[in-house]
Design an enzyme around this catalytic site. Structure first.
Site, PDB file in Angstrom:
ATOM      1  N   LYS A  56       1.071  -1.411  -0.489  1.00  0.00           N
ATOM      2  CA  LYS A  56      -0.082  -0.208   0.132  1.00  0.00           C
ATOM      3  C   LYS A  56       0.671   1.528   0.216  1.00  0.00           C
ATOM      4  O   LYS A  56       0.848   2.404  -0.786  1.00  0.00           O
ATOM      5  CB  LYS A  56      -1.217  -0.274   1.109  1.00  0.00           C
ATOM      6  CG  LYS A  56      -1.662   1.753   1.015  1.00  0.00           C
ATOM      7  CD  LYS A  56      -2.231   1.660   2.977  1.00  0.00           C
ATOM      8  CE  LYS A  56      -1.535   2.118   3.686  1.00  0.00           C
ATOM      9  NZ  LYS A  56      -1.505   2.939   4.539  1.00  0.00           N
ATOM     10  N   ASN A  57       1.961   1.432   0.414  1.00  0.00           N
ATOM     11  CA  ASN A  57       3.012   2.858   1.078  1.00  0.00           C
ATOM     12  C   ASN A  57       3.425   2.660  -0.476  1.00  0.00           C
ATOM     13  O   ASN A  57       3.750   4.138  -0.292  1.00  0.00           O
ATOM     14  CB  ASN A  57       3.542   2.057   2.360  1.00  0.00           C
ATOM     15  CG  ASN A  57       2.866   2.296   2.848  1.00  0.00           C
ATOM     16  OD1 ASN A  57       1.779   2.842   3.765  1.00  0.00           O
ATOM     17  ND2 ASN A  57       2.983   2.319   4.369  1.00  0.00           N
ATOM     18  N   CYS A  96      -4.512   9.063   9.667  1.00  0.00           N
ATOM     19  CA  CYS A  96      -4.817   8.392  10.896  1.00  0.00           C
ATOM     20  C   CYS A  96      -4.592   9.457  12.119  1.00  0.00           C
ATOM     21  O   CYS A  96      -3.219  10.006  11.761  1.00  0.00           O
ATOM     22  CB  CYS A  96      -4.646   7.169  11.049  1.00  0.00           C
ATOM     23  SG  CYS A  96      -4.459   5.650   9.801  1.00  0.00           S
ATOM     24  N   ARG A 120       2.150  15.047  12.859  1.00  0.00           N
ATOM     25  CA  ARG A 120       2.144  14.958  11.423  1.00  0.00           C
ATOM     26  C   ARG A 120       2.441  16.208  10.480  1.00  0.00           C
ATOM     27  O   ARG A 120       1.951  16.066   9.741  1.00  0.00           O
ATOM     28  CB  ARG A 120       1.381  13.801  10.997  1.00  0.00           C
ATOM     29  CG  ARG A 120       1.250  12.607  11.504  1.00  0.00           C
ATOM     30  CD  ARG A 120       0.223  11.684  10.594  1.00  0.00           C
ATOM     31  NE  ARG A 120       0.236  10.592   9.211  1.00  0.00           N
ATOM     32  CZ  ARG A 120       0.669   8.952   8.964  1.00  0.00           C
ATOM     33  NH1 ARG A 120      -0.066   9.522  10.283  1.00  0.00           N
ATOM     34  NH2 ARG A 120       0.754   9.048   8.937  1.00  0.00           N
ATOM     35  N   ASP A 139       5.027   0.915  11.698  1.00  0.00           N
ATOM     36  CA  ASP A 139       3.182   0.863  11.593  1.00  0.00           C
ATOM     37  C   ASP A 139       3.579  -0.917  11.632  1.00  0.00           C
ATOM     38  O   ASP A 139       1.950  -1.263  11.882  1.00  0.00           O
ATOM     39  CB  ASP A 139       3.947   0.720  10.321  1.00  0.00           C
ATOM     40  CG  ASP A 139       3.150   1.650   9.508  1.00  0.00           C
ATOM     41  OD1 ASP A 139       3.000   2.137  10.029  1.00  0.00           O
ATOM     42  OD2 ASP A 139       2.905   1.727   7.732  1.00  0.00           O
ATOM     43  N   ARG A 157      -8.693   0.393   4.978  1.00  0.00           N
ATOM     44  CA  ARG A 157      -7.348   1.481   3.856  1.00  0.00           C
ATOM     45  C   ARG A 157      -6.388   0.669   3.950  1.00  0.00           C
ATOM     46  O   ARG A 157      -5.597   1.352   3.012  1.00  0.00           O
ATOM     47  CB  ARG A 157      -7.267   2.436   4.975  1.00  0.00           C
ATOM     48  CG  ARG A 157      -8.614   3.642   5.237  1.00  0.00           C
ATOM     49  CD  ARG A 157      -8.363   4.651   6.177  1.00  0.00           C
ATOM     50  NE  ARG A 157      -6.589   5.276   5.661  1.00  0.00           N
ATOM     51  CZ  ARG A 157      -5.772   5.757   6.591  1.00  0.00           C
ATOM     52  NH1 ARG A 157      -5.787   5.265   7.906  1.00  0.00           N
ATOM     53  NH2 ARG A 157      -4.622   5.655   5.585  1.00  0.00           N
TER      54      ARG A 157
END
Length: 442
Positions: free
Chosen positions: A23-24, A119, A124, A326, A421
């Site tokens: 995904k990343n 999230c 961030r 993660d 997600r």
């Protein structure tokens, strides 16, 4: 999507799980296609909510998108950028939307990008992204919640200009760490810039290498190097144009490690397939230290589950090649039922312990020592109950907790939309291993 995940724990889980594309990586590769007017075909693309979001964002710029979900193939072509605006209603849902900033600046010399969401795991900040754009000569200002950036015009040409930048960040924990997202945006912006760009203290994340590999296939000139003092650098020689390509997304190491943890806790034999264990070395060290027995085949991992053999281990998250932030939440579930006292220190995000309270509701013996350190004293088993998923990885940690909980009732995970997600077909994959799990409307 409003849904809850319902799990009855205690089942012995065995079988095979095939890991999809990362995904990343996809969330970086898709914006990179803005840098060419030719067709780019991405293979091994997972069907995820975050991918749907980035696809919708690309359509706002005029990208023609063909998504063959059955064959996991995504085809994108942006012949002309019809808008340089990344609208709030799309960007607010996903942090990775910020990557279009560098791509738009590189392709058309201007960008108007809403502040990103995603999230809730910390502040961030995006200042490092802004710093990178300014270093390449862009003017950047904030107007009504949007980052508005413009490339300089020199001798009638509007184009970013290569330079040397240091993207090292000092976190609140005091650790000096590399910024992955900042490197992504810097690379996307610099590929079509005039001259050479050098990114000092560059991120070493494998997903960044995936992006570099695809861009080089498209005609970019990017390479990794080191200074004599060991400083990691990325050197980008700007080119005038990129072309299309076909590219297969790397396997999702976060998904792979998550299913490895599933295998360790639930008493059977789980084979995690289509992976690259060389990108998981530090995790596997800690996995072994925690008493897990496994066979490392390179492109697969066979995990022999025995919860009674799990033992305490101390973990500290750091950028690659360190322990991934993660995966710390799913790893919490493992150490919550491991014999002894474990300590987990989070050095990347300052608000990533939201699932601790929910694990405590299930009977975990956890004590948050300070904002970035939590201690677990392992318990024999967890109790099924109602819990809330506050973010993606913490939500999956609760799924793992539900699987290992006593079979005396059901674990109901509310606000489970977060999990969709980042984990494609997770309920189906777990049912195929023997889990009793369902997704229900709330």
């Amino acid at each position: 999507m409003v849904a809850k995940v319902v799990i009855k724990g205690g089942n012995k889980l065995s079988g095979k799980v095939r890991i999809m594309g990362a995904k990343n990586s996809v969330l970086e590769l898709v914006p990179a296609t803005l840098l060419t007017d030719e067709k780019v075909v991405l293979k091994n693309v997972p069907v995820l909510k975050d991918v749907e979001t980035i696809v919708e964002l690309m359509k706002a710029f005029g990208t023609d998108v063909q998504w063959d979900k059955e064959n996991c193939t995504l085809t994108l072509q942006t012949k002309e950028i019809i808008s340089n605006k990344a609208p709030y209603e799309i960007v607010k849902t996903m942090r990775a939307s910020i990557y279009v900033l560098g791509a738009l600046l590189g392709r058309c010399g201007s960008a108007r990008v809403s502040f990103p969401g995603g999230c809730v795991i910390g502040t961030r900040p995006i200042d490092i992204h802004v710093r990178a754009m300014k270093c390449l000569g862009a003017s950047v200002e904030t107007i009504h919640g949007y980052i508005v950036a413009k490339a300089p015009t020199v001798d009638g040409e509007t184009r970013l200009i290569g330079d040397v930048m240091d993207l090292l960040v000092t976190e609140k924990s005091g650790h000096k760490i590399t910024t992955h997202g900042g490197c992504v945006n810097a690379i996307l912006a610099a590929v079509l810039a005039k001259g050479q760009t050098v990114i000092e203290n560059a991120s070493m994340e494998p997903e960044l290498d995936d992006l570099i590999s695809m861009l080089n296939l498209m005609g970019a000139k990017i390479k990794r190097d080191k200074y004599d003092d060991g400083t990691d650098v990325i050197i980008i020689d700007g080119v005038d144009k990129l072309h299309g390509c076909e590219y297969s997304v790397m396997p999702d190491r976060m998904e792979a490690m998550t299913y490895a943890i599933v295998g360790a806790m639930n008493g059977g034999v789980v084979e995690v397939q289509n992976i690259d264990t060389s990108k998981m070395e530090y995790f596997l060290e800690k996995f072994k230290e925690a008493g897990v027995v496994f066979d490392d085949k390179g492109d697969s991992l066979i995990v022999y589950g025995d919860k009674t053999k799990l033992k305490a281990v101390d973990v500290e998250t750091l950028p690659y090649p360190g322990f991934p932030t993660d995966i710390q939440s799913p790893f919490m579930t493992l150490i919550s039922v491991a014999e002894g006292k474990s300590t987990l220190c989070e050095n990347v995000w300052e608000n990533r312990f939201q699932c601790v309270q929910e694990l405590q509701r299930m009977g975990a013996n956890a004590d948050i020592i300070n904002p970035n350190t939590v201690c677990f004293t392992g318990v024999e088993s967890l109790d099924p109950t109602d819990v809330i998923a506050s973010e993606l990885r913490g939500g999956m940690a609760l799924v793992l907790a539900g699987l290992v909980a006593k079979p005396t009732g059901y674990t109901n995970i509310h606000r489970a939309y977060h999990i969709f997600r980042g984990y494609a077909n997770f309920a189906e994959n777990l049912r195929n291993l023997g889990a009793e799990i369902s997704i229900e409307d709330e």
